[in-house]
Write a protein that holds these residues in place. Structure first.
Motif, PDB file in Angstrom:
ATOM      1  N   GLU A 152     -45.853 126.079  -2.213  1.00  0.00           N
ATOM      2  CA  GLU A 152     -45.955 125.467  -3.543  1.00  0.00           C
ATOM      3  C   GLU A 152     -45.056 124.238  -3.617  1.00  0.00           C
ATOM      4  OE1 GLU A 152     -46.105 126.964  -8.186  1.00  0.00           O
ATOM      5  OE2 GLU A 152     -44.908 128.081  -6.738  1.00  0.00           O
ATOM      6  N   VAL A 153     -45.655 123.109  -3.954  1.00  0.00           N
ATOM      7  CA  VAL A 153     -44.936 121.842  -4.111  1.00  0.00           C
ATOM      8  C   VAL A 153     -45.365 121.229  -5.441  1.00  0.00           C
ATOM      9  CG1 VAL A 153     -44.522 119.536  -3.174  1.00  0.00           C
ATOM     10  CG2 VAL A 153     -44.913 121.456  -1.616  1.00  0.00           C
ATOM     11  N   GLY A 154     -44.399 120.780  -6.237  1.00  0.00           N
ATOM     12  CA  GLY A 154     -44.747 120.204  -7.534  1.00  0.00           C
ATOM     13  C   GLY A 154     -43.748 119.152  -7.968  1.00  0.00           C
ATOM     14  N   GLY A 155     -44.094 118.458  -9.027  1.00  0.00           N
ATOM     15  CA  GLY A 155     -43.193 117.446  -9.564  1.00  0.00           C
ATOM     16  C   GLY A 155     -43.745 116.872 -10.844  1.00  0.00           C
ATOM     17  N   GLU A 156     -42.991 115.935 -11.417  1.00  0.00           N
ATOM     18  CA  GLU A 156     -43.426 115.287 -12.650  1.00  0.00           C
ATOM     19  C   GLU A 156     -42.813 113.901 -12.750  1.00  0.00           C
ATOM     20  OE1 GLU A 156     -40.326 116.798 -16.054  1.00  0.00           O
ATOM     21  OE2 GLU A 156     -41.956 118.189 -15.524  1.00  0.00           O
ATOM     22  N   LEU A 157     -43.445 113.065 -13.553  1.00  0.00           N
ATOM     23  CA  LEU A 157     -42.951 111.704 -13.783  1.00  0.00           C
ATOM     24  C   LEU A 157     -43.323 111.289 -15.192  1.00  0.00           C
ATOM     25  CD1 LEU A 157     -41.733 109.035 -12.453  1.00  0.00           C
ATOM     26  CD2 LEU A 157     -44.125 108.328 -12.238  1.00  0.00           C
ATOM     27  N   GLU A 158     -42.367 110.726 -15.902  1.00  0.00           N
ATOM     28  CA  GLU A 158     -42.615 110.178 -17.227  1.00  0.00           C
ATOM     29  C   GLU A 158     -42.481 108.661 -17.144  1.00  0.00           C
ATOM     30  OE1 GLU A 158     -41.639 111.800 -21.581  1.00  0.00           O
ATOM     31  OE2 GLU A 158     -39.877 110.994 -20.580  1.00  0.00           O
ATOM     32  N   PHE A 159     -43.519 107.952 -17.604  1.00  0.00           N
ATOM     33  CA  PHE A 159     -43.550 106.500 -17.406  1.00  0.00           C
ATOM     34  C   PHE A 159     -44.380 105.846 -18.507  1.00  0.00           C
ATOM     35  CE2 PHE A 159     -44.835 102.553 -15.226  1.00  0.00           C
ATOM     36  CZ  PHE A 159     -43.614 102.156 -14.693  1.00  0.00           C
ATOM     37  N   GLN A 160     -44.072 104.573 -18.773  1.00  0.00           N
ATOM     38  CA  GLN A 160     -44.845 103.795 -19.741  1.00  0.00           C
ATOM     39  C   GLN A 160     -45.920 103.026 -18.975  1.00  0.00           C
ATOM     40  OE1 GLN A 160     -43.474 100.029 -21.847  1.00  0.00           O
ATOM     41  NE2 GLN A 160     -43.115 101.535 -23.471  1.00  0.00           N
ATOM     42  N   PHE A 161     -47.075 103.667 -18.812  1.00  0.00           N
ATOM     43  CA  PHE A 161     -48.177 103.066 -18.068  1.00  0.00           C
ATOM     44  C   PHE A 161     -48.933 102.075 -18.937  1.00  0.00           C
ATOM     45  CE2 PHE A 161     -47.540 107.182 -15.998  1.00  0.00           C
ATOM     46  CZ  PHE A 161     -47.602 106.853 -14.649  1.00  0.00           C
ATOM     47  N   LEU A 162     -49.504 101.056 -18.293  1.00  0.00           N
ATOM     48  CA  LEU A 162     -50.406 100.142 -18.985  1.00  0.00           C
ATOM     49  C   LEU A 162     -51.756 100.819 -19.199  1.00  0.00           C
ATOM     50  CD1 LEU A 162     -49.684  96.787 -17.107  1.00  0.00           C
ATOM     51  CD2 LEU A 162     -48.641  97.645 -19.214  1.00  0.00           C
ATOM     52  N   VAL A 163     -52.559 100.263 -20.073  1.00  0.00           N
ATOM     53  CA  VAL A 163     -53.905 100.791 -20.308  1.00  0.00           C
ATOM     54  C   VAL A 163     -54.707 100.726 -19.012  1.00  0.00           C
ATOM     55  CG1 VAL A 163     -56.076 100.394 -21.517  1.00  0.00           C
ATOM     56  CG2 VAL A 163     -53.917 100.192 -22.754  1.00  0.00           C
ATOM     57  N   GLY A 164     -55.380 101.818 -18.695  1.00  0.00           N
ATOM     58  CA  GLY A 164     -56.205 101.832 -17.496  1.00  0.00           C
ATOM     59  C   GLY A 164     -56.325 103.227 -16.908  1.00  0.00           C
ATOM     60  N   THR A 165     -56.982 103.313 -15.762  1.00  0.00           N
ATOM     61  CA  THR A 165     -57.164 104.573 -15.040  1.00  0.00           C
ATOM     62  C   THR A 165     -56.286 104.568 -13.798  1.00  0.00           C
ATOM     63  OG1 THR A 165     -59.457 104.703 -15.798  1.00  0.00           O
ATOM     64  CG2 THR A 165     -58.850 106.102 -13.930  1.00  0.00           C
ATOM     65  N   TYR A 166     -55.617 105.695 -13.561  1.00  0.00           N
ATOM     66  CA  TYR A 166     -54.677 105.810 -12.448  1.00  0.00           C
ATOM     67  C   TYR A 166     -55.054 106.978 -11.542  1.00  0.00           C
ATOM     68  CZ  TYR A 166     -51.879 102.525 -15.122  1.00  0.00           C
ATOM     69  OH  TYR A 166     -51.464 101.410 -15.812  1.00  0.00           O
ATOM     70  N   SER A 167     -54.756 106.834 -10.263  1.00  0.00           N
ATOM     71  CA  SER A 167     -55.038 107.870  -9.271  1.00  0.00           C
ATOM     72  C   SER A 167     -53.732 108.425  -8.724  1.00  0.00           C
ATOM     73  CB  SER A 167     -55.872 107.299  -8.113  1.00  0.00           C
ATOM     74  OG  SER A 167     -57.128 106.839  -8.579  1.00  0.00           O
ATOM     75  N   VAL A 168     -53.755 109.725  -8.417  1.00  0.00           N
ATOM     76  CA  VAL A 168     -52.579 110.411  -7.880  1.00  0.00           C
ATOM     77  C   VAL A 168     -52.944 111.009  -6.519  1.00  0.00           C
ATOM     78  CG1 VAL A 168     -50.857 112.227  -8.272  1.00  0.00           C
ATOM     79  CG2 VAL A 168     -51.810 110.954 -10.216  1.00  0.00           C
ATOM     80  N   PHE A 169     -52.063 110.818  -5.539  1.00  0.00           N
ATOM     81  CA  PHE A 169     -52.296 111.305  -4.188  1.00  0.00           C
ATOM     82  C   PHE A 169     -51.043 111.966  -3.623  1.00  0.00           C
ATOM     83  CE2 PHE A 169     -55.519 108.085  -4.624  1.00  0.00           C
ATOM     84  CZ  PHE A 169     -56.582 108.515  -3.841  1.00  0.00           C
ATOM     85  N   PHE A 170     -51.241 112.977  -2.776  1.00  0.00           N
ATOM     86  CA  PHE A 170     -50.188 113.504  -1.913  1.00  0.00           C
ATOM     87  C   PHE A 170     -50.367 112.882  -0.534  1.00  0.00           C
ATOM     88  CE2 PHE A 170     -49.426 116.862  -4.991  1.00  0.00           C
ATOM     89  CZ  PHE A 170     -48.124 117.269  -4.747  1.00  0.00           C
ATOM     90  N   ARG A 171     -49.288 112.426   0.081  1.00  0.00           N
ATOM     91  CA  ARG A 171     -49.337 111.902   1.455  1.00  0.00           C
ATOM     92  C   ARG A 171     -48.773 112.978   2.392  1.00  0.00           C
ATOM     93  NH1 ARG A 171     -46.280 108.159   5.108  1.00  0.00           N
ATOM     94  NH2 ARG A 171     -47.858 106.942   6.241  1.00  0.00           N
ATOM     95  N   LEU A 172     -49.647 113.526   3.230  1.00  0.00           N
ATOM     96  CA  LEU A 172     -49.311 114.669   4.071  1.00  0.00           C
ATOM     97  C   LEU A 172     -49.725 114.419   5.516  1.00  0.00           C
ATOM     98  CD1 LEU A 172     -50.866 117.424   1.730  1.00  0.00           C
ATOM     99  CD2 LEU A 172     -48.493 116.581   1.672  1.00  0.00           C
ATOM    100  N   GLN A 173     -49.089 115.163   6.412  1.00  0.00           N
ATOM    101  CA  GLN A 173     -49.485 115.128   7.821  1.00  0.00           C
ATOM    102  C   GLN A 173     -49.307 116.508   8.446  1.00  0.00           C
ATOM    103  OE1 GLN A 173     -48.449 112.076  11.228  1.00  0.00           O
ATOM    104  NE2 GLN A 173     -46.886 113.675  11.236  1.00  0.00           N
ATOM    105  N   LEU A 174     -50.334 116.965   9.127  1.00  0.00           N
ATOM    106  CA  LEU A 174     -50.208 118.169   9.938  1.00  0.00           C
ATOM    107  C   LEU A 174     -49.572 117.784  11.269  1.00  0.00           C
ATOM    108  CD1 LEU A 174     -53.630 120.001   9.365  1.00  0.00           C
ATOM    109  CD2 LEU A 174     -51.385 120.610   8.435  1.00  0.00           C
ATOM    110  N   GLY A 175     -48.479 118.462  11.605  1.00  0.00           N
ATOM    111  CA  GLY A 175     -47.755 118.151  12.832  1.00  0.00           C
ATOM    112  C   GLY A 175     -46.517 117.323  12.551  1.00  0.00           C
TER     113      GLY A 175
END
Length: 291
Positions: free
Chosen positions: A163-186
């Motif tokens: 289990e991995v989690g987190g949070e961020l509070e930010f003043q975003f501009l109007v628009g659509t945003y994408s969220v990604f995890f950057r992972l590597q096996l090995g």
């Protein structure tokens, strides 16, 4: 423009065609050039600045670069980076500064502007995430790397409850945003100057899919399930998208990655960071950060 006009009236009257005045690019007033530059992207402005003195001077105008800075740059400088000395910079220099990686939260997070669009991008390191069992060296360790924006990544040897989690509070501009995890096996390293990947601990990820989730403070939700694969390569796994409609409000984003089927262990995974950026930049950012 007058500097190029001859004092001989015969030139103006057309009596001497060979010396008659013809307007040149350098005769355009800087103020007019600046208005044109405002309609261009930052790289185009920098390229045109090399044309002549008028274009170079216009490219330094504060109002040109003010139009390229995100409207929330005051919040970024004062509340996020907490460095009000940046307000003393010319707007062109401020744009250049914000386009480079800017660390905050004791170096566990980074913010930068996309150089082409001025879109705000964010990266949250593994040390800023809540990871179950991270303090138990039997399961997790922080390992040094040259393949991240940050000095270390979290490496999982083996665990039952992932289990991995987190949070961020930010003043975003109007628009659509994408969220990604950057992972590597090995676990990758350098050997005799060549990149090698140790796959010794990789197991359990092909039995059940991992689940990615995000929620926002205004009630949005997104989730995604997929198997982790492609050993030896950094992969951006899409958590989901969220939409911001009020640029003056703070938006809190919570995100998580879990695989909590305790019928089997899983291991051999590097957790680098969580990334957030405008969805319009998805192709450019994923191309840059995967590999």
């Amino acid at each position: 423009m007058g500097a190029n006009v001859s004092g001989d009236r015969s030139d103006c009257d057309g009596d001497s065609p060979s010396t008659s005045y013809r307007p040149r690019l350098g005769d355009i007033p800087e103020s007019c050039v600046a208005l044109v530059l405002m309609r261009l992207d930052p790289p185009e402005i920098c390229n045109l600045a090399r044309l002549n003195r008028a274009f170079h001077g216009a490219s330094l105008a504060d109002f040109v670069w003010e139009s390229k800075l995100p409207s929330n740059y005051g919040f970024i400088v004062e509340k996020v980076l907490q460095d009000t000395t940046l307000f003393n910079l010319a707007k062109r220099e401020l744009y250049a500064r914000l386009s480079r990686p800017n660390s905050f939260a004791d170096g566990t997070k980074e913010l930068w502007l996309d150089k082409n669009s001025g879109g705000v991008c964010l990266s949250i390191s593994s040390k800023a995430l809540t990871i179950t069992g991270i303090d138990d060296r039997r399961y997790w360790s922080h390992i040094s790397t040259e393949e991240s924006r940050f000095p270390t990544v979290a490496y999982l040897q083996q665990i039952w409850w992932f289990e991995v989690g987190g949070e961020l509070e930010f003043q975003f501009l109007v628009g659509t945003y994408s969220v990604f995890f950057r992972l590597q096996l090995g676990r990758s390293s350098k050997r005799l100057g060549r990149r090698v990947c140790n796959s010794e601990h990789i197991h359990g990820w092909d039995i059940k899919p991992a689940q990615f989730q995000l929620t926002t403070s205004d009630g949005q939700q997104a989730s995604n399930k997929c198997y982790l694969d492609n050993p030896g390569n950094w992969v951006l796994y899409h958590v989901g998208d969220f939409v911001v409609g009020n640029p003056n409000a703070l938006t809190k984003i919570k995100f998580s990655l879990t695989q909590i089927d305790c019928t089997h262990t899983k291991g051999g995974l590097c957790v680098d960071a969580v990334l957030m950026y405008p969805s319009s930049l998805k192709k450019e950012v994923t191309t840059c950060l995967q590999g």
